[in-house]
Design an enzyme around this catalytic site. Structure first.
Site, PDB file in Angstrom:
ATOM      1  N   GLY A  93       4.505 -29.596   2.094  1.00  0.00           N
ATOM      2  CA  GLY A  93       4.086 -28.213   2.285  1.00  0.00           C
ATOM      3  C   GLY A  93       5.260 -27.362   2.721  1.00  0.00           C
ATOM      4  O   GLY A  93       6.192 -27.862   3.362  1.00  0.00           O
TER       5      GLY A  93
ATOM      6  N   CYS B 255       7.532 -31.471  10.335  1.00  0.00           N
ATOM      7  CA  CYS B 255       7.747 -30.173   9.704  1.00  0.00           C
ATOM      8  C   CYS B 255       9.186 -30.123   9.211  1.00  0.00           C
ATOM      9  O   CYS B 255      10.095 -30.559   9.920  1.00  0.00           O
ATOM     10  CB  CYS B 255       7.506 -29.075  10.745  1.00  0.00           C
ATOM     11  SG  CYS B 255       7.788 -27.419  10.125  1.00  0.00           S
TER      12      CYS B 255
ATOM     13  N   HIS C 195      -1.451 -26.035   9.244  1.00  0.00           N
ATOM     14  CA  HIS C 195      -0.053 -26.121   9.689  1.00  0.00           C
ATOM     15  C   HIS C 195       0.775 -25.034   8.994  1.00  0.00           C
ATOM     16  O   HIS C 195       1.531 -24.311   9.639  1.00  0.00           O
ATOM     17  CB  HIS C 195       0.491 -27.527   9.371  1.00  0.00           C
ATOM     18  CG  HIS C 195       1.949 -27.717   9.626  1.00  0.00           C
ATOM     19  ND1 HIS C 195       2.445 -28.614  10.552  1.00  0.00           N
ATOM     20  CD2 HIS C 195       3.051 -27.118   9.064  1.00  0.00           C
ATOM     21  CE1 HIS C 195       3.779 -28.545  10.548  1.00  0.00           C
ATOM     22  NE2 HIS C 195       4.174 -27.658   9.652  1.00  0.00           N
TER      23      HIS C 195
HETATM   24 NI    NI Z   1       5.988 -26.909   8.859  1.00  0.00          NI
END
Ligand code: NI
Length: 174
Positions: free
Chosen positions: A46, A94, A136
């Site tokens: 993502g 992330c 997120h």
């Molecule tokens: Ni992220």
């Protein structure tokens, strides 16, 4: 398509609130293409536009990124219509917080409306990992990172570590 540089914490840009997209045009599609290529190359599942320094409400996701053909989902101006009261827990990472992971609780289902790659209105009822990933990424649009859910101490330790890593990288470049 072109690879873009992914910004990493600490970086003030990542804390900006992203702005609503007025029109899904060729330029925006080019941005989405670049984001997808950048995400696959990272590799990640993502990416939000602000992570490549563009403060627009755009997200790309592909949970099955190893599958062929690829199945990307593009979200423009995503909005959560409804979230479940039940939470689920995933260990999150992330691309903007490299090498760091933490267990985060989030609603396990969410109903989201958005515009797709062609500017068409769409809705998705997501659950499980997809619901977590959407939430997120939508946090990125508000300038929120997953480490913001951790204790102050844990968060500051992670930021300290990342700042140190950045310095090391700079030294090698010089
Ligand atoms: Ni992220």
């Amino acid at each position: 398509m072109a690879l873009r540089k992914i910004l990493t914490e600490p970086n003030e840009v990542l804390r900006q609130k992203s702005l609503k997209v007025e029109k899904v045009d060729k330029d925006l599609q080019k941005l989405m293409d670049d984001m997808l290529e950048t995400m696959y190359a990272a590799p990640g599942i993502g990416l939000a536009a602000i992570q490549v320094g563009v403060p627009k409400r755009v997200i790309v996701l592909d949970l099955d990124h190893k599958d062929k053909p690829k199945k990307p989902i593009y979200f423009v101006n995503p909005e959560i219509i409804e979230k479940s009261e039940n939470n689920s827990t995933y260990e999150e990472g992330c691309l903007s917080v490299p090498g760091q992971f933490a267990e985060i609780d989030r609603p396990d289902k969410c109903h989201v409306k958005y515009l797709d790659y062609y500017g068409q209105p769409k809705e998705i009822k997501a659950e499980g990992m997809l619901a977590t990933c959407i939430q997120h990424e939508m946090d990125h649009l508000e300038g929120i990172l997953f480490i913001d859910y951790l204790s102050k101490l844990k968060k500051s330790m992670i930021i300290k570590k990342l700042s140190k890593q950045k310095k090391t990288v700079e030294r090698i470049v010089v």
